[in-house]
Design an enzyme around this catalytic site. Structure first.
Site, PDB file in Angstrom:
ATOM      1  N   HIS B  68      19.297  -1.813 -21.868  1.00  0.00           N
ATOM      2  CA  HIS B  68      17.958  -2.091 -21.730  1.00  0.00           C
ATOM      3  C   HIS B  68      16.922  -1.112 -22.259  1.00  0.00           C
ATOM      4  O   HIS B  68      17.616   0.082 -22.743  1.00  0.00           O
ATOM      5  CB  HIS B  68      17.558  -2.426 -20.306  1.00  0.00           C
ATOM      6  N   HIS B 157      15.543  -6.379 -13.638  1.00  0.00           N
ATOM      7  CA  HIS B 157      15.134  -4.920 -13.927  1.00  0.00           C
ATOM      8  C   HIS B 157      14.127  -4.973 -14.711  1.00  0.00           C
ATOM      9  O   HIS B 157      13.040  -4.615 -14.314  1.00  0.00           O
ATOM     10  CB  HIS B 157      16.330  -4.133 -14.582  1.00  0.00           C
ATOM     11  N   GLU B 203      25.277   0.570 -11.435  1.00  0.00           N
ATOM     12  CA  GLU B 203      24.313   1.605 -11.196  1.00  0.00           C
ATOM     13  C   GLU B 203      24.467   1.820  -9.652  1.00  0.00           C
ATOM     14  O   GLU B 203      24.763   0.780  -8.808  1.00  0.00           O
ATOM     15  CB  GLU B 203      23.142   1.299 -11.542  1.00  0.00           C
ATOM     16  N   HIS B 414      24.931   6.412 -12.388  1.00  0.00           N
ATOM     17  CA  HIS B 414      23.604   6.411 -12.333  1.00  0.00           C
ATOM     18  C   HIS B 414      22.962   6.400 -10.904  1.00  0.00           C
ATOM     19  O   HIS B 414      22.458   5.607 -10.408  1.00  0.00           O
ATOM     20  CB  HIS B 414      23.208   4.888 -12.855  1.00  0.00           C
TER      21      HIS B 414
END
Lengths: 978, 576
Positions: B68, B157, B203, B414
């Site tokens: 992204h 997200h 993540e 992450h």
């Protein structure tokens, strides 16, 4: 194409010759092919078809036509014959499907082709055709549910083909088993032998089907579950042994399987709710319904939204689940950085408990508290944990709606759960989709008997009052009507917000007032301490008198007065003008302001004793009064007695007044009053001296009498269609009055019109009506002794034979001799009514628009006790030049805010040629009726020996009854500027 | 044993500069190429020298995939492709491709123009880099080369965020990027099918958090704003230009619409306008409500939200202003804050986390007097509110995703090491699969046990069907005889042409086609009968390729027998 047509024509012409053909072939069967049938044509067409494409075309054409029941068998045989010859699979497939279609023909019993259809299966190689054939057998089987032998055979066939390699065939077999299989009878031994399956010698349908729960093809797995559900739907009891298999299927890779499996688990949970099942990997055991509840809850977070919707919906109907599991569905342990955190709901509760409600949130106000024991945190929701928390936060609104629905259902049956889910429902008021918001408001209303709102919760609820959607606001008002609150601050808050709502949206006036009425009725003790403040009275000083026309002030008064009803001490706090205002409001808004017992005040009642009775007693006494009045009237034998008409007059007046005062009885009172008025009119018309005077001398009286007749007819239609809750007896009475009026009409026509010709038609029609009355109300006739109808029926044979003029004479005497028929008071009668809220008719600003174009006028009306408003309610627009338009509102414009009440919010389009000045048009609502839709004609009379005459449709009269007061609207069509 | 290797260059036990190398089935893939917000030196970019000391990356990498547009996932892209050197394909979704260059350009401007750094990528480099991008659609399987294929899934997200499945043969890896399992006002929830990858790289930002329902927070936020506006106060909402800002805009816009409010809402301009344009375009990437209603009205065509002009800040009356940057450390948001701070009717709402040292952080901690630029002290009278609107999956969300995908191994990136530790335990305990959390530069190797697909000839299959039971049972292995041919990277299982039984079958079929009028039987004992004539096939172990055919007939069938023997002497036709 052309050639095909021609060919067909030829065969149709010669079909008489050809039709013998099937007859000779199967002489044993009785075939009645009297008409040149399609079967013959089809046969030849198929013979002529040179290639499969042609044959397919013929079959397709054939499929579009209908076949009479008697020639179905012939057609089926021809098709079967071709089936054996046909080499092309697609043609065979089509033939097979046609056979199924034909078997569905009404009046045809397909048992004669079962054998042939089954034998076709044996030689069939193509899997697709096999599947289609099995489908056909399924149709045949469902057509013959009573034939055990055939069912048994079909089941055997199905079992035999269950091992087919093609999924479609297996699917159809399972479907067949599901639709036809029986649980109590195990499959016979030889069927097992043919299937070649090992295992127990006798197996029942369920175990056979459940073998396919583990099929390699998801479609077959789905079909197996569906077949099982089908068995359940047919009333067979499923065995508990399949529960474990069903649970395993919940984890299938394919959503269709999971979706079906959820249903199956639910079915089993309803069947064996109290059975005990072990929890895997532990020694404990739980009830099956709890176990399955947990499993279905798990499915609320499934990957496919279709499954989620289904799971959420089914949860709502699992009422037997233990409260412990139920409450888990709302459980969500929060955690931040491994430390336990309280939810916003918990924080709100604590804040409220500490008396510090509405403090702003500080940075780190939600700071995590104690450290969480890491081993104790369970991240995977085992069982029911947080199912609704997930469901309500779902991405798809379908799932959210289903969750709200389920939550509401579960909460209705459990008070403690209702308490718990309150916060969640209130949260849903903030959903992004209006439908969901609306639904959650409705849901909260439904469970609100169980709960008392806290102040902070009320605050959140009230925030929605500012919503620009009228539906939402009104739903919320409705909710507040049912809400219990805990403190006087809540009342104050609610009042404040409602007043704010009133200033922002003045059109909500009625709804807000009503809402405050109930708020007052529900919480008299909470309102009491607020009264001085609300009415702004001061112990020492006189305060200025508030403006009586201020809707906000009225709103406050409505709240106070309704609270005062059950709190007698409250009136001591009123100042003088309050009492005056009370009297005014009691009169002008009697539906909102109750009767109060005020010290030293005269009651404004015109009805003496019964209105003085407090509270519920008054309804009873009013009912007594109603009965008394009718009893008085029923003393009268004939209305011609002196004083009888006066009594009737008084009674009518009394009843009307009673109706105004007692809303509960308004329907009955009005109904009786109208009926009596009809009787009175009839008597008066008959009493006129005209009957003895020569015809030419009594034109005036004639006119009066015919006006009376017209009015009576109108009133009878109102009586019949405007009131709901009538019994057959009352309807019969109404019809009786109508009959009398019609008789009178006939007599009058005979007197005014010269010649016999016009009379013949009318009198025939009248006799028909008498007959149809007799048919319709056969069972009620004993109640009509000494009545007009009875007397007529006595002389019926003579009536039918006699000449019109004789008939008139008979009628004339019968009418005058017949007694007064008394009305039995119906139990619960409601009068249909409508009020147009918008347009108010108060605006002086004309609606301007260009001629030739249209302007939309918003109409908002409430309807009460109207049955099937979608079909019956129309809007009428009356222009000053006498033009009248009737507009049918769309079904979607009717909303149902509560039982018996309907809201019509619609737009009507106006248009007219140019006017020089603004003028008023009238808008009103009409109730359309037609006597054929009369409440009695819906069940067809069982004795319909005479079907040739259709008295019902013939005598059907369509008309409209005004349902609301007309509202005037200024409009101004202008010429278009060029 | 084949194995998959995963090496995080960034985001290993850390948040920022996400960059993960995956070697699968002989292919090397780079997942994300981000920068670290916390550093201004070399550490801000991933260490590409891990891949190769000198020379271009093209020959070492088969493709790069960007999940992204956030800079910690794509910030190092121009540096890698243009300055280090990479010419292969870069995959990203359409919205990411559209918005990514805006953010990169903004980032470049701040670094070069404001901070005056020199050795940095240029605008041209960003453009060149974007030329290498191949856009992909959701659920579209893209064939990178003959063996490597990738497929994108919706991740929530931010607009255009995607999870990617990378597949070589039967081995596969899923990389989630950043994702959100609960829908918000403008985006839906992440979704993946039961793809059962060998490794799920997920993540774990909120590995130790379970969040409360979003509705409460939204309601609180709206209530605060509403109350302040009703009082006649002004509301300042410092935001980052993209992502949460749009969510809050939608939230306020719909609320204004619902509640019929009139107070103006402003948005400080800049890159937002451009970005909003893309939000309007990529409606298919938004949530159900926006998707369903955009025909009537595109929700991103704001009715109540207008562009902000700095003079508006002094206007009397209530207003709501969204201004950048989000931590009140500089720029427009700070200017407005200074103007409004003195009035207790006003309010500032911090919708996100603030770094220590920024004014945002100070006021959130209740500091009432601020020194700004070393000169005047500013008294903070306005109300300060904190509302967290985060778009990462919480612990439950992560578990939910794992349940959806059913991976064989899990790898956490992450997130902070300590938090990962907790989640790792939980995952291993509850799913009973192994879980890894490599640090940067540390390689995790996972052995896979891929099933090898073999094409099987139809004839063989049919013969097996005829011999065996009714249906193949997926749960039971079954032995069958045939010849395995390995040729051109493909495996084929054929009927063995040299076995006795096969020869007999061929003879049988041949005879059957020639002698139509005779009854020919293939008997289970390995013989073929033509009328009364018996045919057998045998061969010796030494020379399996030489077949001996035995024909035996009685005198009565002399004629047919000799015909057969001459027929068979001619040999079988080539087709069989």
């Amino acid at each position: 194409m052309m050639a095909a047509h021609l060919k067909k024509r030829v065969y149709e012409e010669f079909s008489k010759v050809v039709q013998q053909h099937p007859l000779e072939e199967v002489p044993a069967k009785k075939l009645r092919l009297t008409k040149p049938s399609k079967s013959a044509a089809l046969h030849l067409d198929l013979c002529k078809a040179t290639n499969p494409t042609d044959a397919l075309q013929y079959l397709l054409q054939f499929a579009r036509k209908t076949v009479e029941a008697e020639s179905v068998e012939g057609v089926a045989r021809i098709l079967l014959e071709h089936y054996y010859k046909e080499t092309d699979t697609s043609v065979r497939l089509k033939i097979a499907s046609l056979l199924g279609l034909l078997s569905k023909t009404q009046g045809f019993s397909p048992d004669c082709i079962v054998d042939d259809a089954i034998s076709t299966l044996n030689n069939e190689k193509s899997h697709q055709v096999l599947a289609q054939l099995l489908d056909t057998l399924l149709v045949i089987g469902t057509q013959l549910p009573d034939s055990v032998a055939i069912t048994q055979r079909l089941i055997e066939v199905a079992c035999k083909h269950l091992s087919d390699t093609y999924f479609g065939v297996r699917n159809k077999c399972l479907q067949l088993l599901g639709c036809l299989g029986t649980v109590d009878k195990p499959l016979t031994k030889e069927s097992d032998a043919t299937t070649g399956t090992s295992g127990a010698p006798t197996r029942d349908v369920q175990s056979v089907i459940s073998d396919y729960f583990a099929d390699q093809d998801p479609r077959v797995r789905t079909a197996a579950i569906k077949a099982m559900l089908q068995l359940h739907d047919r009333g067979m009891k499923l065995q508990q042994t399949i529960y474990n298999q069903a649970c395993k299927l919940l984890n299938d890779d394919y959503e269709q399987v999971r979706s079906a499996a959820v249903q199956m688990v639910w079915v089993l949970s309803q069947l064996y709710a109290e059975s005990i099942v072990p929890i895997p990997s532990s020694n404990e055991e739980i009830r099956l319904v709890d176990d399955s509840f947990g499993k279905i809850c798990h499915m609320v977070s499934d990957g496919s939204w279709v499954v989620r919707v289904q799971a959420a919906k089914l949860l709502g109907s699992m009422l037997q689940v233990s409260p412990h599991f139920l409450e888990q569905t709302l459980d969500k342990k929060l955690m931040s950085d491994l430390r336990r955190k309280r939810t916003a709901h918990e924080r709100a509760k604590e804040l409220y408990a500490s008396g510090e409600f509405s403090s702003g949130r500080r940075w780190a106000d939600d700071a995590p508290k104690e450290k969480v024991d890491t081993s104790g945190v369970n991240l995977i929701d085992s069982g029911a944990c947080g199912a609704f928390v997930h469901g309500l936060e779902d991405e798809m609104y379908e799932v959210r709606t289903a969750s709200v629905e389920a939550l509401c259902l579960l909460a209705q049956s459990s008070a403690s759960f209702a308490e718990k889910c309150l916060d969640f429902l209130v949260d849903m008021f903030n959903d992004e989709i209006e439908e969901v918001r609306l639904q959650s408001i409705h849901a909260l209303r439904q469970i609100s008997i169980h709960i008392t709102l806290r102040e902070d919760q009320l605050d959140t609820v009230l925030a929605v009052l500012e919503d620009s959607s009228r539906d939402i606001r009104e739903a919320l008002h409705e909710l507040l009507c049912y809400t219990n609150v805990s403190t006087k601050e809540c009342i104050q808050l609610a009042l404040l917000e409602l007043l704010k709502n009133l200033t922002k949206y003045p059109t909500d006036r009625n709804s807000v007032w009503k809402c405050l009425k109930f708020l007052g009725v529900r919480h008299p003790t909470l309102v009491l301490p607020l009264v001085p403040e609300l009415l702004s009275t001061h112990p020492y000083f006189d305060t200025p008198e508030p403006d009586m026309d201020d809707p906000a002030y009225i709103a406050v008064l409505v709240l106070v007065f309704n609270a005062a009803k059950s709190c007698p001490t409250m009136s001591a706090l009123f100042s003088d003008h309050t009492f005056r205002h009370y009297a005014y409001l009691r009169d002008s808004l009697s539906h909102l302001v109750p009767q109060l017992r005020l010290p030293g005040k005269k009651l404004t009642s015109g009805l003496g004793s019964e209105a003085c009775g407090p509270g519920s007693g008054s309804v009873e006494s009013a009912r007594l009064f109603l009965q008394d009045s009718l009893a008085h009237v029923s003393m009268l034998q004939s209305l011609e007695a002196p004083g009888a008409q006066d009594l009737l007059d008084f009674t009518i007046r009394d009843l009307q007044r009673l109706g105004e005062l007692q809303t509960e009885l308004a329907g009955s009172a009005d109904f009786c009053a109208t009926y009596l008025r009809c009787q009175l009119l009839l008597t008066k018309a008959l009493q006129e001296k005209l009957w003895n005077i020569a015809v030419p001398l009594c034109l005036k009286q004639n006119a009066m009498a015919s006006a009376a007749v017209k009015q009576i007819l109108e009133e009878t239609y109102k009586l019949e269609f405007l009131y709901s809750g009538l019994e057959t007896r009352q309807v019969a009475t109404i019809h009786h009055v109508r009959l009398q009026a019609k008789a009178l009409q006939l007599v009058l026509t005979a007197r005014t019109k010269r010649g016999v010709d016009p009379l013949i038609g009318i009198s025939e029609k009248f006799i028909q009506e008498v007959e149809s009355f007799q048919r319709l109300f056969m069972s009620e006739l004993p109640h009509f002794q000494e009545s007009f109808v009875e007397k007529l029926l006595e002389v019926m044979p003579r009536l039918v034979a006699c000449k019109p003029l004789d008939l008139v004479k008979i009628l004339q005497t019968t009418l005058r001799q017949s007694g007064f028929l008394h009305l039995k008071i119906p139990e619960q009668i409601h009068r249909a009514s409508a009020t147009i809220i918008e347009p108010t008719g108060e605006s002086d600003n004309p609606l301007r628009f260009t001629t030739g174009l249209v302007v939309a006028l918003d109409i908002d009306a409430t309807l009460e006790h109207v049955q099937e408003p979608q079909n019956t309610v129309k809007v009428q627009v009356l222009y000053p030049d006498g033009q009248a338009h009737i507009i049918h509102p769309k079904p979607g414009d009717f909303r149902h805010p509560g039982p018996g009440r309907v809201r019509l919010i619609t737009q009507v389009y106006l248009s007219h040629s140019a006017w020089t000045e603004p003028c008023q048009i009238e808008v009103r609502l009409l109730l359309a009726y037609s006597s054929s839709t009369s409440k009695l004609s819906s069940p067809k009379p069982a004795w319909n020996e005479s079907t040739e005459g259709l008295p019902q449709t013939e005598s059907s009269i369509e008309g409209t009854i005004p349902l609301s007061k007309p509202v005037k609207v200024f409009i101004m069509p202008k010429l278009a500027r060029r | 044993m084949p194995e998959i290797k995963v090496t995080p260059l960034g985001a290993g036990q850390d948040v920022g500069r996400s960059c993960i190398l995956v070697s699968i089935g002989g292919k090397n893939i780079m997942l994300d190429c981000g920068m670290h917000m916390g550093y201004n030196d070399d550490r801000r970019f991933p260490d590409f020298s891990y891949i190769t000391q000198n020379g271009r990356l093209t020959e070492f990498l088969d493709c790069v995939i960007i999940s992204h547009f956030h800079l910690d996932h794509c910030g190092a892209l121009p540096y890698m492709s243009e300055m280090v050197g990479y010419d292969g394909p870069i995959y990203m979704t359409h919205p990411t491709k559209a918005i990514c260059p805006i953010l990169l350009e903004d980032f470049r401007k701040i670094t070069v123009d404001k901070k005056g750094e020199t050795n940095f990528f240029t605008s041209q480099m960003i453009k060149d880099c974007m030329k290498k991008v191949v856009p992909i659609n959701l659920h579209q399987t893209v064939q990178v080369d003959d063996e490597l294929e990738i497929k994108a899934y919706y991740a929530g997200h931010v607009l255009g965020a995607a999870m990617v499945q990378i597949k070589v043969g039967a081995e596969s890896v899923v990389y989630t990027g950043d994702y959100n399992m609960t829908p918000d006002r403008h985006l839906g929830a992440a979704w993946i099918d039961k793809c059962r990858p060998d490794i799920l790289i997920t993540e774990s930002t909120y590995a130790t958090t379970i969040r409360d329902s979003k509705r409460c927070r939204e309601r609180d936020f709206l209530k605060k704003v509403h109350e302040t506006v009703e009082r006649g106060g002004k509301v300042l909402i410092p935001v980052f230009a993209l992502g949460r800002a749009q969510e809050l805009c939608i939230l306020l816009e719909t609320f204004w619409e619902r509640m019929n409010l009139k107070a103006p809402i402003y948005f400080s301009t800049g890159l937002t306008e451009k970005a909003n344009h893309y939000y309007k375009l990529f409606i298919t990437w938004t949530n159900q409500k926006i998707r369903k209603t955009f025909v009537q009205r595109n929700m991103f065509e704001f009715k109540h939200i207008k562009a902000f002009d700095r003079t508006y800040a002094d206007n009397p009356g209530p207003m709501v202003v969204f201004a950048t940057p989000g931590m009140l450390h500089a720029g427009q948001s700070l200017q407005i804050f200074k103007k409004w701070a003195g009035n207790e009717k006003n309010m500032v709402i911090m919708p996100g986390y603030c770094v220590q040292g920024t004014i945002g952080h100070k006021i959130l901690n209740g500091q009432k007097k601020l020194e700004i630029e070393g000169r005047a002290t500013l008294e903070v009278k306005l109300q300060v509110e904190y509302m967290s609107f985060s778009a990462h999956a919480d612990a439950k969300g992560i578990m939910q995703l794992i349940r959806m995908a059913e991976p064989r191994n899990i790898l956490l990136v992450h997130g902070e090491a300590k938090k990962m530790e907790f989640l790792k335990d939980k995952i291993e305990q509850e799913f009973n699969v192994s879980c890894f959390m490599p640090a940067n530069g540390e390689t995790t190797t996972v052995e896979t046990n891929p099933s090898v697909p073999v094409d099987i000839s139809l004839n063989l299959l049919k013969r097996e069907m005829a011999l065996g039971g009714p249906l193949p049972d997926p749960k039971k292995p079954r032995t069958m005889h045939g010849t395995l041919i390995m040729k051109d990277n493909s495996l084929r299982l054929l009927q063995d042409p040299h076995s006795d039984a096969d020869t007999l079958t061929r003879i049988y079929t041949h005879l059957k086609s020639v002698l139509k009028a005779y009854t020919i039987q293939h008997l289970p004992d390995g013989t073929v009968m033509v009328e009364s004539i018996v045919i057998k096939v045998s061969s010796t172990a030494e020379e399996p390729n030489i077949k001996v055919i035995l024909l035996s007939w009685s005198y009565q069938d002399e004629e047919l027998g000799s015909f057969l023997s001459t027929l068979l002497k001619k040999g079988l036709p080539a087709g069989l």
